[in-house]
Enzyme design. Structure first.
Site, mmCIF file in Angstrom:
data_model
loop_
_atom_site.group_PDB
_atom_site.id
_atom_site.type_symbol
_atom_site.label_atom_id
_atom_site.label_comp_id
_atom_site.label_asym_id
_atom_site.label_seq_id
_atom_site.Cartn_x
_atom_site.Cartn_y
_atom_site.Cartn_z
ATOM 1 N N THR A 66 0.865 -1.062 -0.081
ATOM 2 C CA THR A 66 -0.025 0.344 0.232
ATOM 3 C C THR A 66 0.808 1.402 -0.585
ATOM 4 O O THR A 66 2.231 0.961 -0.133
ATOM 5 C CB THR A 66 -0.953 -0.346 0.982
ATOM 6 O OG1 THR A 66 -1.736 0.837 0.591
ATOM 7 C CG2 THR A 66 -0.118 -0.377 2.579
ATOM 8 N N LYS A 70 3.611 1.674 -3.822
ATOM 9 C CA LYS A 70 3.166 0.798 -4.777
ATOM 10 C C LYS A 70 3.760 0.442 -5.785
ATOM 11 O O LYS A 70 3.844 -0.437 -6.796
ATOM 12 C CB LYS A 70 1.341 1.088 -5.342
ATOM 13 C CG LYS A 70 0.291 0.495 -4.171
ATOM 14 C CD LYS A 70 -0.739 0.962 -4.058
ATOM 15 C CE LYS A 70 -1.802 0.770 -3.698
ATOM 16 N NZ LYS A 70 -3.102 0.628 -3.845
ATOM 17 N N ASN A 91 -0.496 -3.705 -6.058
ATOM 18 C CA ASN A 91 -1.140 -4.094 -5.386
ATOM 19 C C ASN A 91 -0.590 -5.858 -3.865
ATOM 20 O O ASN A 91 -1.090 -5.849 -3.283
ATOM 21 C CB ASN A 91 -2.236 -3.445 -4.819
ATOM 22 C CG ASN A 91 -2.815 -4.962 -5.127
ATOM 23 O OD1 ASN A 91 -3.196 -5.213 -6.476
ATOM 24 N ND2 ASN A 91 -4.577 -4.158 -4.892
ATOM 25 N N ASP A 106 -6.656 -3.718 -8.307
ATOM 26 C CA ASP A 106 -7.624 -2.500 -7.446
ATOM 27 C C ASP A 106 -8.090 -2.198 -8.746
ATOM 28 O O ASP A 106 -9.716 -2.010 -8.585
ATOM 29 C CB ASP A 106 -6.923 -1.469 -7.368
ATOM 30 C CG ASP A 106 -5.208 -1.456 -5.677
ATOM 31 O OD1 ASP A 106 -6.167 -2.260 -4.751
ATOM 32 O OD2 ASP A 106 -4.805 -0.640 -6.210
ATOM 33 N N TYR A 225 -14.200 5.157 1.338
ATOM 34 C CA TYR A 225 -15.016 4.140 2.374
ATOM 35 C C TYR A 225 -14.953 4.722 3.227
ATOM 36 O O TYR A 225 -16.077 3.627 4.612
ATOM 37 C CB TYR A 225 -15.423 2.673 1.935
ATOM 38 C CG TYR A 225 -13.465 2.260 1.933
ATOM 39 C CD1 TYR A 225 -12.555 1.603 1.462
ATOM 40 C CD2 TYR A 225 -13.962 1.513 3.617
ATOM 41 C CE1 TYR A 225 -11.323 1.366 2.435
ATOM 42 C CE2 TYR A 225 -12.626 1.511 4.361
ATOM 43 C CZ TYR A 225 -11.240 1.280 3.818
ATOM 44 O OH TYR A 225 -10.416 0.746 3.805
#
Ligand code: ATR
Length: 285
Positions: A66, A70, A91, A106, A225
């Site tokens: 992460t 990346k 990732n 992703d 999110y």
């Protein structure tokens, strides 16, 4: 004492403290009775090469990668998949008989989530993407394989948007513009995707899209999110537009990675429940 039967999956990033990946994957390993363990490691930029050598030396089964590693991890891997060549970021890492292979789940995770959760068809749709960071590269590359009418990328930094647009297939109609011109693009788009960090906790009152320009018939998607419903999604719903939250991308990128490590297709409903519970725990902090 080390139990050599246990396969370790590492998360390398900085910071990794708030990641929900350990809970998500460990819950799956426990449910499926798999002898795996997922552990997060905070790795400073200057230590990345040695950390990757460590994954190999300690015979980790795989890893997630992460921010901010990346892109930087690519030269330290033994092989990369075609989507990594196109996207330029990794990732997920799989240890294949001592060789570390890099993937990017992703974009595929985003697309799976978008299609399954909204039921939308992408044929002939005009897509407006806000942002031009690492996540945008994966999403734009994946969407460019679909039969869209056009893709427009808006960003503060126009050079970054241009780099992504140039990287997509030469025949694919891609427009770019500076984010300040957003008012000229919103109403015409069928699908609007926020890939920026605007609206992410703790800045939950921010949005890039003027609410009055959103209308019914559009689909508004946010890769943020936390919170689950950003201001953008709340305002889009108020306008009668369909909405799609970023949780599904997180779940699905993890599900595809899980399958690469274990060969098992995991239950994404169970993953979602686990992540929702972990997010709720945070609220109690
Ligand atoms: P990631 O690699 O995870 O996508 P990133 O590279 O930091 O994260 O990208 C964040 C994106 O959010 C970028 O497109 C950034 O715009 P710039 O490329 O112009 O920096 C965008 N972004 C962040 N804060 C923003 C803001 N306040 N207004 C507009 N765009 C913003």
């Amino acid at each position: 004492m080390i139990n050599n039967d246990i396969k370790i999956i590492g998360l390398i990033g900085n910071p990794v403290k708030h990641s929900k990946s350990p809970q998500m994957h460990n819950a799956l390993f426990a449910k499926l009775n798999l002898k795996y363990e997922y552990l997060a490691f905070n790795v400073a930029a200057g230590e990345l090469e040695r950390a990757v050598a460590g994954l190999k030396a300690l015979n980790f089964a795989g890893a997630n990668v992460t921010v901010p590693h990346k892109v930087a991890i690519i030269p330290y891997l033994d092989a990369i998949s075609p989507e990594v060549v196109a996207i330029g970021a990794v990732n997920t890492v799989v240890n294949k008989d001592g060789r570390l292979v890099g993937y990017n789940t992703d974009g595929a995770g985003y697309l799976q989530s978008l299609l399954t959760e909204t039921g939308i068809s992408l044929a002939d749709k005009s897509v407006l993407i806000l942002g031009a960071g690492g996540a945008t590269r994966a999403i734009a590359y994946t969407l460019a394989q679909e039969p869209l009418a056009e893709l427009t990328i808006l960003n503060r930094n126009l050079d970054k948007a241009a780099a992504i647009a140039n990287n997509l297939s030469v025949n694919f109609p891609t427009k770019i513009a500076i984010i300040d011109e957003i008012n000229n693009f919103v109403a015409e788009a069928d699908i609007i995707i926020n890939t920026t960090t605007v609206g992410m906790s703790p800045h939950i009152n921010q949005t890039l899209v003027p609410q009055e320009l959103i209308h019914a018939g559009q689909l508004v998607s946010d890769i943020v999110y936390n919170p689950l419903e950003t201001r953008l999604l709340r305002e889009a719903a108020e306008q009668g537009a369909k909405t799609h939250s970023g949780l599904g991308m997180f779940i699905n990128q993890g599900a595809i990675a899980f399958e690469k490590w274990t060969g098992i297709t995991p239950d994404t409903d169970f993953m979602r429940e686990t992540v929702l519970a972990a997010l709720a725990e945070n609220e109690d902090d």
